[in-house]
Design a protein around this motif. Structure first.
Motif: not given
Length: 442
Positions: A292-311
């Motif tokens: 995940x290349x992100x502006x900050x280590x926010x929970x929204x960004x981490x949720x984005x990665x987990x959801x993308x991996x599951x999809x």
């Protein structure tokens, strides 16, 4: 940074006929006055007799510039408010106008043209030195350059190339001049999407090409989830192999060390355990799956990665509910909040070394290493009570308060057997080691 080193002692063609007498504060003649703002005056400073002046100091009443056309030159120029007209600025020379005898070699570009060059590069970032020189030829002629001379043109092209390279380095090292925008990130994500228009894996991508995972970009998150087909194979093999051994174990951590522009790279991967029976040693290896290349280590960004991996697991490998039994990480609130929202059944395993740093313990055989070696949750709970009593008895209330937070039921999974899987210990060192090995290549 200067055109040529020429002695500019004596009278100046820009000298103002009015109020040119020497002042009483150590400064000499007024070169020019009547400027409406400081920036206009500063631009003129760098055209004086073709000398280059660099910023010397900042005061409440004026800003001064020291000559950088000669070695150890004492000549200075200041820009300050005109004492006779407080609404304007003027340029004043130092009392000593005798330049040092040794000129410096030509280098860089005059300050008088840098602003225009920066604007030209912003308008057309792909323009080469020749194109930029042609666009700014009138500006260079005003500064005294002979544009008809081939040697002068070649020298200016080289300087423009160096200037443009310096801008690129600054962009890669400073978040303040970041070229990454939400619009640009979205366009990049669309160009590198793993799926084609029909929702199928795009055949144009090779195994090692960077691809953006399905759902790996969202307009509300400043970040993008990417991987490659080669790394995504680890998703399937890790899931199949570890499901038979107690559940999938993943590890995640963010780092600024391998990310240019001040952004964060958060890696997600599985753990490969190597057992050397000859030496009775166990080695953990981090096997990356996605980033995940992100502006900050926010929970929204981490949720984005987990959801993308599951999809991605569902689309590529027909795994209906890809999730981990354990996730090893540090105590980032963003990781744990995202984990609860996307994979609520996943057990968070905390890195005990991060715990030790958070508490501020430095002793090699301190209380945190002893707690880490506990073999069960019951043993950990009993030892935690003893450790807290010892800290309070030894008049260390600060460390006792911090440790009390880390031994609560929610955060206590940093003892040796917290995962229940042989070889999987609460430590992110495998991923830290991977970061160290990968950083020279990223």
């Amino acid at each position: 940074m200067m055109q040529e080193a020429a002695d500019c002692g004596g009278s100046s063609p820009l000298a103002s006929p009015a109020r040119s007498s020497r002042s009483r504060d150590g400064w000499g003649r007024v070169v020019r006055s009547g400027f409406k703002d400081f920036e206009t005056a500063r631009q003129v400073v760098h055209t004086l007799e073709h000398q280059y002046f660099y910023f010397s100091n900042s005061g409440a009443e004026y800003k001064s510039f020291r000559c950088d056309s000669h070695e150890n030159c004492p000549v200075k120029v200041r820009v300050h408010r005109d004492p006779y007209d407080k609404s304007t600025y003027r340029i004043q020379m130092s009392l000593n106008e005798q330049h040092a005898p040794t000129p410096k070699p030509p280098r860089g570009l005059d300050w008088g043209v840098r602003g225009d060059l920066q604007k030209a590069i912003d308008i057309n970032p792909r323009a080469g030195p020749g194109t930029l020189l042609h666009k700014l030829s009138d500006k260079f002629e005003d500064l005294g350059y002979d544009m008809a001379d081939p040697d002068t043109a070649a020298s200016l092209k080289a300087k423009i190339k160096t200037f443009k390279q310096g801008i690129t380095r600054k962009q890669k090292g400073s978040f303040g001049s970041s070229p990454v925008t939400r619009v640009g990130l979205k366009a990049w994500a669309e160009r590198h999407s793993l799926l084609d228009a029909n929702g199928q894996p795009d055949t144009q991508w090779a195994d090692c090409d960077t691809v953006v995972l399905p759902g790996g970009y969202h307009d509300n998150v400043d970040g993008v989830v990417f991987s490659s087909k080669a790394l995504l194979h680890n998703m399937k093999t890790g899931f199949i192999n570890q499901q038979q051994r107690g559940g999938l174990v993943l590890m995640t951590d963010g780092t600024y060390k391998i990310a240019w522009n001040g952004w964060t790279v958060i890696g997600l991967g599985t753990i490969h355990i190597l057992v050397d029976h000859a030496t009775n040693s166990v080695v953990q290896r981090f096997i990356p799956i996605s980033f995940l290349f992100a502006k900050s280590e926010s929970h929204e960004a981490f949720e984005l990665m987990l959801e993308a991996v599951r999809t991605t697991a569902r689309i590529l490998y027909d795994i209906p509910d890809y999730s981990a039994a354990f996730l090893v990480s540090d105590r980032q609130q963003s990781f744990n909040l995202g984990l609860r929202n996307i994979w609520p059944s996943t057990k968070a395993i905390l890195c005990w070394i991060h715990v030790r740093r958070a508490i501020g313990e430095t002793e090699p055989k301190g209380l945190v290493p002893l707690l880490h070696l506990c073999r069960s949750e019951e043993m950990f709970e009993a030892m935690a009570g003893i450790a807290l009593l010892a800290l309070e008895t030894n008049n260390r209330p600060g460390q006792a308060k911090k440790l009390r937070e880390w031994v609560k039921p929610r955060w206590r999974n940093w003892y040796l057997t917290a995962s229940g899987i042989p070889g999987v210990t609460p430590c992110t060192n495998p991923q830290e080691s991977w970061h160290h090995s990968a950083s020279p290549h990223l």
